[in-house]
Write a protein that holds these residues in place. Structure first.
Motif, PDB file in Angstrom:
ATOM      1  N   UNK A  24       0.867  -1.181   0.000  1.00  0.00           N
ATOM      2  CA  UNK A  24       0.000   0.000   0.000  1.00  0.00           C
ATOM      3  C   UNK A  24       0.903   1.231   0.000  1.00  0.00           C
ATOM      4  N   UNK A  25       1.139   1.802  -1.158  1.00  0.00           N
ATOM      5  CA  UNK A  25       2.059   2.951  -1.233  1.00  0.00           C
ATOM      6  C   UNK A  25       1.571   4.107  -0.384  1.00  0.00           C
ATOM      7  N   UNK A  68       2.771  10.165   4.657  1.00  0.00           N
ATOM      8  CA  UNK A  68       2.645  10.566   3.256  1.00  0.00           C
ATOM      9  C   UNK A  68       4.011  10.578   2.574  1.00  0.00           C
ATOM     10  N   UNK A  69       3.979  10.501   1.261  1.00  0.00           N
ATOM     11  CA  UNK A  69       5.121  10.836   0.427  1.00  0.00           C
ATOM     12  C   UNK A  69       4.962  12.303   0.086  1.00  0.00           C
ATOM     13  N   UNK A  71       9.411   4.310  -7.526  1.00  0.00           N
ATOM     14  CA  UNK A  71       9.919   3.329  -6.567  1.00  0.00           C
ATOM     15  C   UNK A  71       9.050   3.279  -5.316  1.00  0.00           C
ATOM     16  N   UNK A  72       8.458   4.411  -4.977  1.00  0.00           N
ATOM     17  CA  UNK A  72       7.593   4.472  -3.796  1.00  0.00           C
ATOM     18  C   UNK A  72       6.215   3.882  -4.055  1.00  0.00           C
ATOM     19  N   UNK A  73       5.989   3.361  -5.256  1.00  0.00           N
ATOM     20  CA  UNK A  73       4.734   2.674  -5.526  1.00  0.00           C
ATOM     21  C   UNK A  73       3.746   3.443  -6.354  1.00  0.00           C
TER      22      UNK A  73
END
Length: 351
Positions: A6-7, A270-271, A325-327
């Motif tokens: 789950x990104x 969060x990103x 890369x983080x999804x």
């Protein structure tokens, strides 16, 4: 940063005054079709002012100082917004937005609160008013608000709370210089913020009178995704959006970026993607406990310092690789910019 089942949801951070520099993000202009189209839409919406704005933006030595309100504010708004549009075209769907200073208006425009043409007119009206204000500036101090408060005098106030120990003061040049000297003598580290105006201080209040009427005259809609306000440290509410005075007073009101960031990350990790020139907000966000412990992460879309056009492009592609890369696998760039006659819908984020 590794992909997960789950990104992390993406939150965009849009910077404001102090992040500007000559040719900011210009390496993408003419190279990234969606970014180019969004910038051109802004310049077209600016009418007669659009040509000089574009010329100064692309110039190595602008005719008007890039730190002057008539250049820094509209071009920061345009670059933040255009970079947001670029991310959307790559398939990134933010779960939240948080803007600093003029970045809040860009966030609201990306989320569909304002249309781009209306927002452009509001920004230009704002800078015309502020250009008539007395000269002033801003001072970043490596200290808490409680530490600097005893040194404030002569209309110098706390203009922004960027981090627990990063406070920005604002005020007229003379009193601000005096406070600067006093703080340095007391052992504090200080740095002038690139600005020729005392943003987020009462010095600008007379210049903002009448601005509410302009905001009242344009359509406003509910945001399609949460916009966390750096003026209330909470998501924009219907009351905020409907209140013309809320928007008109933003150049005067203090920016509460750190409390707003804490509120955003309190909803979950969060990103955090900085969408604008430089990496100032990224540096601040990396101080947050959620980022320091590795549960949230930070990506900067552009390089930390100005450079040749290739550095903008390489920084963007490196950032997109980190986001993937983080999804969040991006869509391929479009081969041509969208038709400007149908450019309205991309201004609005969709879930």
């Amino acid at each position: 940063m590794t992909a997960a089942a789950r990104p992390l949801p993406v939150a965009l951070l849009l910077p404001g005054q102090g992040s500007q520099h000559p040719r900011m993000a210009a390496g993408l202009y003419g190279h990234e079709p969606v970014f180019t189209a969004a910038m051109d839409e802004f310049f077209d919406a600016a009418g007669p002012e659009g040509g000089p704005l574009r010329e100064d933006w692309l110039a190595e030595r602008p005719a008007t100082d890039m730190d002057h309100v008539t250049r820094s504010q509209p071009l920061l708004f345009a670059v933040d917004h255009a970079l947001g549009r670029l991310l959307l075209s790559r398939g990134v769907r933010p779960a939240a937005l948080l803007g600093h200073s003029i970045g809040e208006l860009a966030s609201a425009t990306l989320a569909g609160v304002f249309g781009l043409r209306d927002a452009t007119g509001l920004v230009l009206d704002r800078v015309r008013r502020l250009a008539e204000a007395p000269p002033g500036g801003m001072l970043a101090v490596a200290a808490s608000t409680a530490e600097v408060t005893p040194y404030l005098s002569g209309d110098v106030v706390v203009g922004a709370v960027n981090a627990p120990r990063q406070t920005v003061l604002a005020g007229p040049d003379g009193p601000l210089d005096k406070v600067d000297r006093t703080l340095r003598e007391a052992g504090f580290t200080c740095r002038r913020v690139p600005s020729l105006s005392a943003f987020h201080s009462p010095v600008l209040e007379p210049a903002c009178r009448g601005a509410a009427e302009r905001f009242a005259a344009v359509d406003r809609s509910a945001p399609s995704v949460p916009v966390h306000s750096a003026y209330t440290a909470a998501p924009l509410t219907g009351s905020d959006i409907d209140d013309p005075a809320f928007w008109a007073r933003q150049p005067v009101a203090p920016v509460l970026f750190w409390p707003a960031l804490e509120g955003l990350l309190a909803t979950g990790d969060h990103l955090l993607v900085e969408v604008g020139p430089g990496q100032g907000l990224s540096q601040v966000a990396r101080r947050h406990p959620a980022v320091r412990r590795g549960t949230s992460a930070v990506v900067s879309l552009l390089p930390a310092r100005p450079g040749p056009p290739e550095t903008d492009r390489s920084a963007l592609e490196a950032a997109m690789a980190r986001i993937e890369t983080a999804g969040h696998p991006p869509d391929r760039p479009t081969a041509r910019p969208p038709d400007r006659r149908t450019a309205g819908p991309p201004d609005r984020l969709t879930a």
